[in-house]
Design an enzyme around this catalytic site. Structure first.
Site, mmCIF file in Angstrom:
data_model
loop_
_atom_site.group_PDB
_atom_site.id
_atom_site.type_symbol
_atom_site.label_atom_id
_atom_site.label_comp_id
_atom_site.label_asym_id
_atom_site.label_seq_id
_atom_site.Cartn_x
_atom_site.Cartn_y
_atom_site.Cartn_z
ATOM 1 N N PHE A 143 26.444 33.678 40.631
ATOM 2 C CA PHE A 143 26.936 34.966 40.171
ATOM 3 C C PHE A 143 27.273 35.323 38.733
ATOM 4 O O PHE A 143 27.920 34.806 38.112
ATOM 5 C CB PHE A 143 28.189 35.097 40.929
ATOM 6 C CG PHE A 143 28.659 36.559 40.816
ATOM 7 C CD1 PHE A 143 28.185 37.604 41.985
ATOM 8 C CD2 PHE A 143 29.741 37.027 40.147
ATOM 9 C CE1 PHE A 143 28.584 38.906 41.844
ATOM 10 C CE2 PHE A 143 30.051 38.450 39.813
ATOM 11 C CZ PHE A 143 29.562 39.223 40.911
ATOM 12 N N ASP A 228 27.249 30.915 31.450
ATOM 13 C CA ASP A 228 28.176 31.829 31.827
ATOM 14 C C ASP A 228 29.630 31.357 32.078
ATOM 15 O O ASP A 228 29.898 30.545 32.942
ATOM 16 C CB ASP A 228 27.863 32.492 33.144
ATOM 17 C CG ASP A 228 28.803 33.565 33.675
ATOM 18 O OD1 ASP A 228 29.868 33.944 33.235
ATOM 19 O OD2 ASP A 228 28.200 34.654 34.421
ATOM 20 N N LYS A 257 37.074 37.956 31.633
ATOM 21 C CA LYS A 257 38.207 37.812 32.260
ATOM 22 C C LYS A 257 39.404 37.126 31.567
ATOM 23 O O LYS A 257 40.197 38.001 31.102
ATOM 24 C CB LYS A 257 37.823 36.517 33.611
ATOM 25 C CG LYS A 257 36.918 37.375 34.560
ATOM 26 C CD LYS A 257 36.656 36.355 35.686
ATOM 27 C CE LYS A 257 35.924 36.801 36.867
ATOM 28 N NZ LYS A 257 36.367 37.635 37.824
HETATM 29 C C1 LIG Z 1 30.856 33.831 36.352
HETATM 30 C C2 LIG Z 1 30.962 35.286 36.483
HETATM 31 N N1 LIG Z 1 30.121 35.969 35.561
HETATM 32 C C3 LIG Z 1 30.104 37.287 35.702
HETATM 33 C C4 LIG Z 1 31.001 37.828 36.418
HETATM 34 C C5 LIG Z 1 30.934 39.275 36.203
HETATM 35 O O1 LIG Z 1 32.098 39.715 35.534
HETATM 36 P P1 LIG Z 1 32.909 41.512 35.529
HETATM 37 O O2 LIG Z 1 33.525 41.463 37.039
HETATM 38 O O3 LIG Z 1 34.018 41.481 34.573
HETATM 39 O O4 LIG Z 1 31.803 42.070 35.095
HETATM 40 C C6 LIG Z 1 31.897 37.260 37.197
HETATM 41 C C7 LIG Z 1 33.037 38.092 37.924
HETATM 42 O O5 LIG Z 1 33.374 37.627 38.988
HETATM 43 C C8 LIG Z 1 32.093 35.729 37.243
HETATM 44 O O6 LIG Z 1 32.813 35.120 38.144
#
Ligand SMILES: Cc1ncc(COP(=O)(O)O)c(C=O)c1O
Length: 403
Positions: A143, A228, A257
């Site tokens: 994700f 990520d 986050k």
């Molecule tokens: C691993 C990861 N990457 C990217 C995102 C996307 O982040 P945002 O919701 O701040 O766009 C999330 C959100 O849950 C995530 O857990």
């Protein structure tokens, strides 16, 4: 129906399932709903409220900065962005990941978009006059966010459904299957993008051997290795960055986050040797790195450092996870295992999770659904030992009631 519920139903687009609670206030590791009921908050705004709610240092920093200079744009230097870049660069280097540079934005998806643009720039350099190496390899069930690039990098039917065609060039292989990545990597590959722990997809952990193998493959094929760290970064797993457990070197990674502790901010870190790929005009954002967001992030990083949170998380999470495991073992008909690492942990249940999430909420604990039959338990990094013990007791109580 309350006024808030009514306004949600009438004036907000229906892209979220209707929430179960209206939250009005937070204090440390607890939140309060509009009836005054208190919950132990192991949702933490989905791994965002690193310092819990209303932490005095975070509050003081945000209040002071809001009263001084909240926003100025990247047409001008601001002192907080400079200080945050230096602080993060030093923290990353101290964690053994080498020298690098920062770029600030506003969310996780936006940070990953910047990683994908970095990959494209690298792919152009790699291919030279022949065009562009633009393939990006990702892991199945990854994700990476909801914007078009990040969504294209997220090979999940439920995320992509209704929005195809995706951007070209993304290919997925199973997490921890190095041979499958090896079969797909080649001259046309710009980058490999992975989460060291898949937060949204049931807390699957990439093995150190797999990550070391990816590093070797990327070196061999001149592809960038991108992590990520949006959910797993800023100490949540007991190291500042989750990939640091494996000892591999990243070419770049994304953060968001927990970085702002509740104030929206994202970032990418790029290793010094690739930092020249972005040149003036090649990327930008109006809000990214504004003084208010950077002051919030500096407060988070200051507390992580001054309260030795990384060390505390490593020690306390081991005890907590063992206690959760003992509870899970008492209810084999309902719960299967404790998953994840550090404070990015969760419980795998034997059946669909909504009834368990509701039972935990009823018993006073907020948690976050993940993929499969998993609920994530994401305490604030500042959580106390009695609060961790309380979460274990609530899990035991909820499982006991359901058996
Ligand atoms: C691993 C990861 N990457 C990217 C995102 C996307 O982040 P945002 O919701 O701040 O766009 C999330 C959100 O849950 C995530 O857990």
């Amino acid at each position: 129906m309350s006024e808030t519920t009514d306004a949600y139903a009438r004036f907000l687009l229906g892209n979220y399932a209707p929430p179960a609670l209206t939250l009005v206030r937070g204090e440390g590791s607890y939140v309060f709903d509009n009836t005054g009921r208190r919950y132990l908050d192991f949702c933490s705004g989905i791994a965002v409220n690193a310092l819990g709610h209303a932490h005095p240092r975070w509050l003081a920093a945000v209040n002071a900065q809001a009263a001084t200079l909240a926003h100025s744009s990247n047409l001008f230097r601001n002192e907080k962005q400079a200080e945050l870049a230096r602080t993060l660069a030093e923290l990353v280097e101290a964690g053994g990941s080498g020298a690098g540079r920062l770029l600030f934005c506003n969310s996780g998806a936006e940070a990953n978009e910047a990683l994908l643009k970095l990959a494209r720039l690298h792919g152009k350099k790699k291919a030279g006059a022949e065009g562009v190496a633009y393939k990006v390899l990702v892991a199945e069930n990854a994700f990476h966010g909801r914007t078009f690039g990040a969504m294209s990098a997220t090979p999940q039917e439920k995320i992509q459904k209704g929005f195809r065609p995706m951007l070209d060039g993304f290919e997925a292989a199973p997490l921890n299957d190095l041979a499958a990545f090896e079969r797909r990597i080649g001259a046309d590959t710009a980058a490999v993008l992975v989460e060291a722990i898949q937060g949204e997809s049931g807390l699957s952990v990439a093995t150190p051997e797999f990550l070391r193998g990816l590093r070797a493959l990327c070196d061999k094929h001149d592809a960038l290795l991108l992590f990520d760290e949006v959910q797993s970064g800023i100490g949540r797993t007991g190291k500042f960055l989750a990939f640091q457990h494996s000892g591999v070197r990243a070419d770049a990674f994304s953060l968001a986050k927990g970085l702002g502790g509740g104030f929206p901010i994202g970032a990418i870190w790029v290793a010094q040797e690739h930092a020249g790929l972005f040149t003036p005009g090649s990327h930008g954002t109006t809000f990214g790195g504004n003084p208010l967001a950077c002051a919030a992030a500096l407060a988070v990083l200051g507390v992580v450092r001054d309260e030795s949170l990384l060390e505390k998380i490593a020690v306390r999470s081991a005890v907590w996870r063992a206690e959760l495991g003992a509870v899970v073992a008492r209810f084999p008909a309902q719960a299967r295992a404790v998953r994840g690492v550090g404070y990015l942990s969760g419980v795998e249940f034997c059946a669909e999770t909504p009834p368990f999430a509701a039972a935990l909420r009823e018993a006073g604990l907020l948690v976050v659904p993940a993929g499969g039959n998993v609920l994530r338990f994401l305490p604030p990094l500042t959580v106390s030992e009695p609060e961790l013990a309380e979460s274990v007791a609530i899990l035991a109580h909820a499982l006991g009631q359901k058996s």
